[in-house]
Motif scaffolding. Structure first.
Motif, PDB file in Angstrom:
ATOM      1  N   VAL A  22     -41.220  -2.763   6.119  1.00  0.00           N
ATOM      2  CA  VAL A  22     -40.403  -1.620   5.620  1.00  0.00           C
ATOM      3  C   VAL A  22     -39.360  -1.524   6.869  1.00  0.00           C
ATOM      4  O   VAL A  22     -39.679  -1.156   7.920  1.00  0.00           O
ATOM      5  N   MET A  23     -38.217  -1.429   6.493  1.00  0.00           N
ATOM      6  CA  MET A  23     -37.207  -1.540   7.392  1.00  0.00           C
ATOM      7  C   MET A  23     -36.139  -0.601   7.082  1.00  0.00           C
ATOM      8  O   MET A  23     -35.266  -0.408   6.328  1.00  0.00           O
ATOM      9  N   PRO A  24     -36.223   0.753   7.726  1.00  0.00           N
ATOM     10  CA  PRO A  24     -35.371   1.767   7.489  1.00  0.00           C
ATOM     11  C   PRO A  24     -34.172   1.902   8.372  1.00  0.00           C
ATOM     12  O   PRO A  24     -34.067   1.507   9.419  1.00  0.00           O
ATOM     13  N   PHE A  25     -33.034   2.738   7.570  1.00  0.00           N
ATOM     14  CA  PHE A  25     -31.840   3.067   8.680  1.00  0.00           C
ATOM     15  C   PHE A  25     -32.121   4.509   8.804  1.00  0.00           C
ATOM     16  O   PHE A  25     -32.370   5.340   7.692  1.00  0.00           O
ATOM     17  N   LEU A  26     -32.362   4.810  10.131  1.00  0.00           N
ATOM     18  CA  LEU A  26     -32.819   6.321  10.355  1.00  0.00           C
ATOM     19  C   LEU A  26     -31.825   7.091  11.246  1.00  0.00           C
ATOM     20  O   LEU A  26     -31.497   6.644  12.299  1.00  0.00           O
ATOM     21  N   TRP A  27     -31.469   8.287  10.731  1.00  0.00           N
ATOM     22  CA  TRP A  27     -30.696   9.241  11.510  1.00  0.00           C
ATOM     23  C   TRP A  27     -31.611  10.088  12.402  1.00  0.00           C
ATOM     24  O   TRP A  27     -32.373  10.699  11.868  1.00  0.00           O
ATOM     25  N   VAL A  28     -31.229  10.317  13.693  1.00  0.00           N
ATOM     26  CA  VAL A  28     -32.029  11.039  14.620  1.00  0.00           C
ATOM     27  C   VAL A  28     -31.272  12.315  15.324  1.00  0.00           C
ATOM     28  O   VAL A  28     -30.163  11.882  15.484  1.00  0.00           O
ATOM     29  N   ASP A  29     -31.874  13.160  15.318  1.00  0.00           N
ATOM     30  CA  ASP A  29     -30.982  14.456  16.187  1.00  0.00           C
ATOM     31  C   ASP A  29     -32.144  15.186  16.822  1.00  0.00           C
ATOM     32  O   ASP A  29     -33.306  15.453  16.517  1.00  0.00           O
ATOM     33  N   ALA A  30     -31.571  15.682  18.088  1.00  0.00           N
ATOM     34  CA  ALA A  30     -32.574  16.608  18.996  1.00  0.00           C
ATOM     35  C   ALA A  30     -31.682  17.400  19.968  1.00  0.00           C
ATOM     36  O   ALA A  30     -30.413  17.017  20.112  1.00  0.00           O
ATOM     37  N   PRO A  31     -32.171  18.381  20.562  1.00  0.00           N
ATOM     38  CA  PRO A  31     -31.116  19.111  21.549  1.00  0.00           C
ATOM     39  C   PRO A  31     -31.123  18.171  22.560  1.00  0.00           C
ATOM     40  O   PRO A  31     -29.918  18.236  23.267  1.00  0.00           O
ATOM     41  N   ASP A  32     -31.776  17.425  22.764  1.00  0.00           N
ATOM     42  CA  ASP A  32     -31.559  16.212  24.041  1.00  0.00           C
ATOM     43  C   ASP A  32     -32.124  14.912  23.815  1.00  0.00           C
ATOM     44  O   ASP A  32     -33.566  14.779  23.511  1.00  0.00           O
TER      45      ASP A  32
ATOM     46  N   ALA B 170     -25.261   3.371  15.639  1.00  0.00           N
ATOM     47  CA  ALA B 170     -24.185   4.381  15.883  1.00  0.00           C
ATOM     48  C   ALA B 170     -24.457   5.555  16.619  1.00  0.00           C
ATOM     49  O   ALA B 170     -25.664   5.994  16.584  1.00  0.00           O
ATOM     50  N   ASP B 171     -23.434   6.153  16.996  1.00  0.00           N
ATOM     51  CA  ASP B 171     -23.752   7.436  18.047  1.00  0.00           C
ATOM     52  C   ASP B 171     -22.431   8.447  17.608  1.00  0.00           C
ATOM     53  O   ASP B 171     -21.513   8.132  17.792  1.00  0.00           O
ATOM     54  N   VAL B 172     -22.992   9.126  16.481  1.00  0.00           N
ATOM     55  CA  VAL B 172     -21.731  10.160  15.763  1.00  0.00           C
ATOM     56  C   VAL B 172     -21.974  11.584  16.109  1.00  0.00           C
ATOM     57  O   VAL B 172     -22.965  12.162  15.577  1.00  0.00           O
ATOM     58  N   ASP B 173     -21.400  12.338  16.960  1.00  0.00           N
ATOM     59  CA  ASP B 173     -21.561  13.644  16.968  1.00  0.00           C
ATOM     60  C   ASP B 173     -22.627  14.012  17.397  1.00  0.00           C
ATOM     61  O   ASP B 173     -23.391  15.135  17.049  1.00  0.00           O
ATOM     62  N   GLY B 174     -23.484  13.209  18.367  1.00  0.00           N
ATOM     63  CA  GLY B 174     -24.682  13.762  19.066  1.00  0.00           C
ATOM     64  C   GLY B 174     -25.910  13.344  17.958  1.00  0.00           C
ATOM     65  O   GLY B 174     -26.941  13.145  18.437  1.00  0.00           O
ATOM     66  N   GLU B 175     -25.721  12.707  16.754  1.00  0.00           N
ATOM     67  CA  GLU B 175     -26.599  12.181  15.987  1.00  0.00           C
ATOM     68  C   GLU B 175     -26.587  10.522  16.183  1.00  0.00           C
ATOM     69  O   GLU B 175     -25.404   9.878  16.292  1.00  0.00           O
TER      70      GLU B 175
END
Length: 222
Positions: free
Chosen positions: A42-52, A73-78
């Motif tokens: 299983v090969m996902p594309f995953l966006w991650v976000d966190a305060p730090d 990619a790194d877009v607006d902190g995500e």
């Protein structure tokens, strides 16, 4: 029918990225796209976000449920990652490969993973449910409904049945002891005691059939 949608929840301990989610405070994950090949990878594309997010890649490297982690990619902190899910993905492989299922959406955080899954029919969902139970995979089933119905009519409830259940719940009909009896509910909804009793019985039956017992067709006489 346009397919059957199931909304389910898996704990991080039952799925992937448990170590990462526990290590990175406030981490939120959203699957952009997920694919599986015939070998069960299983090969996902995953966006991650966190305060730090500092140090996230080091944490991912230590997480035994994923492999081949790549920052895309790194877009607006995500940050968008591609990775291989290599452990605890039996249920998802069952859906994607064996039952021709589709992941409509998937988000995860410390509280768990929330999935919306599309199956070709209710039998596919039933087989996946049986597979998970027989293999000790625990998940919570929150809703089952036809894709054509959208979010209306989920759990197989009619509008009247759903309204009645909501009113009964709000008035304390399901409390112990009850804050409202059936006679008071019937009077408020301006229907007979017998009509209310039958409506509740059919609503309860639909709830059981579409949550506890899945994969069975409704009785047309109900």
């Amino acid at each position: 029918m346009g397919g059957t949608v199931a909304e389910i929840e898996l704990s991080p301990a039952e799925f992937v990225l448990e170590e990462t989610i526990n290590a990175v405070e406030g981490l939120e994950c959203e699957v952009e796209r997920v694919v599986a090949n015939v070998d069960g990878d299983v090969m996902p594309f995953l966006w991650v976000d966190a305060p730090d997010l500092e140090g996230l890649e080091d944490v991912l490297e230590e997480d035994e449920t994923v492999d081949n982690v790549r920052l895309l990619a790194d877009v607006d902190g995500e940050q968008l990652y591609q990775m291989d899910w290599v452990q605890r993905v039996d249920a998802l492989v069952q859906v994607l490969v064996e039952e021709e299922g589709t992941v409509l959406s998937a988000v995860g955080d410390a509280s768990g993973w929330q999935f919306r899954l599309l199956f070709p029919d209710r039998d596919s969902l039933s087989r996946t449910n049986d597979y998970c139970r027989s293999n000790g995979i625990q998940f919570q089933l929150h809703a089952v409904y036809s894709l054509e119905e959208g979010r209306q009519g989920r759990f197989g409830l009619t509008d009247d049945q759903q309204d009645t259940l909501e009113i009964a719940f709000e008035r304390g009909y399901y409390e112990i002891p009850r804050d409202a009896d059936m006679m008071a509910l019937a009077e408020e909804m301006d229907i007979s005691h017998q009509a209310l009793s039958e409506r509740l019985r059919r609503a309860h039956r639909s709830l059981v059939q579409n949550t506890v017992i899945i994969g069975q067709e409704s009785d047309p006489d109900e």
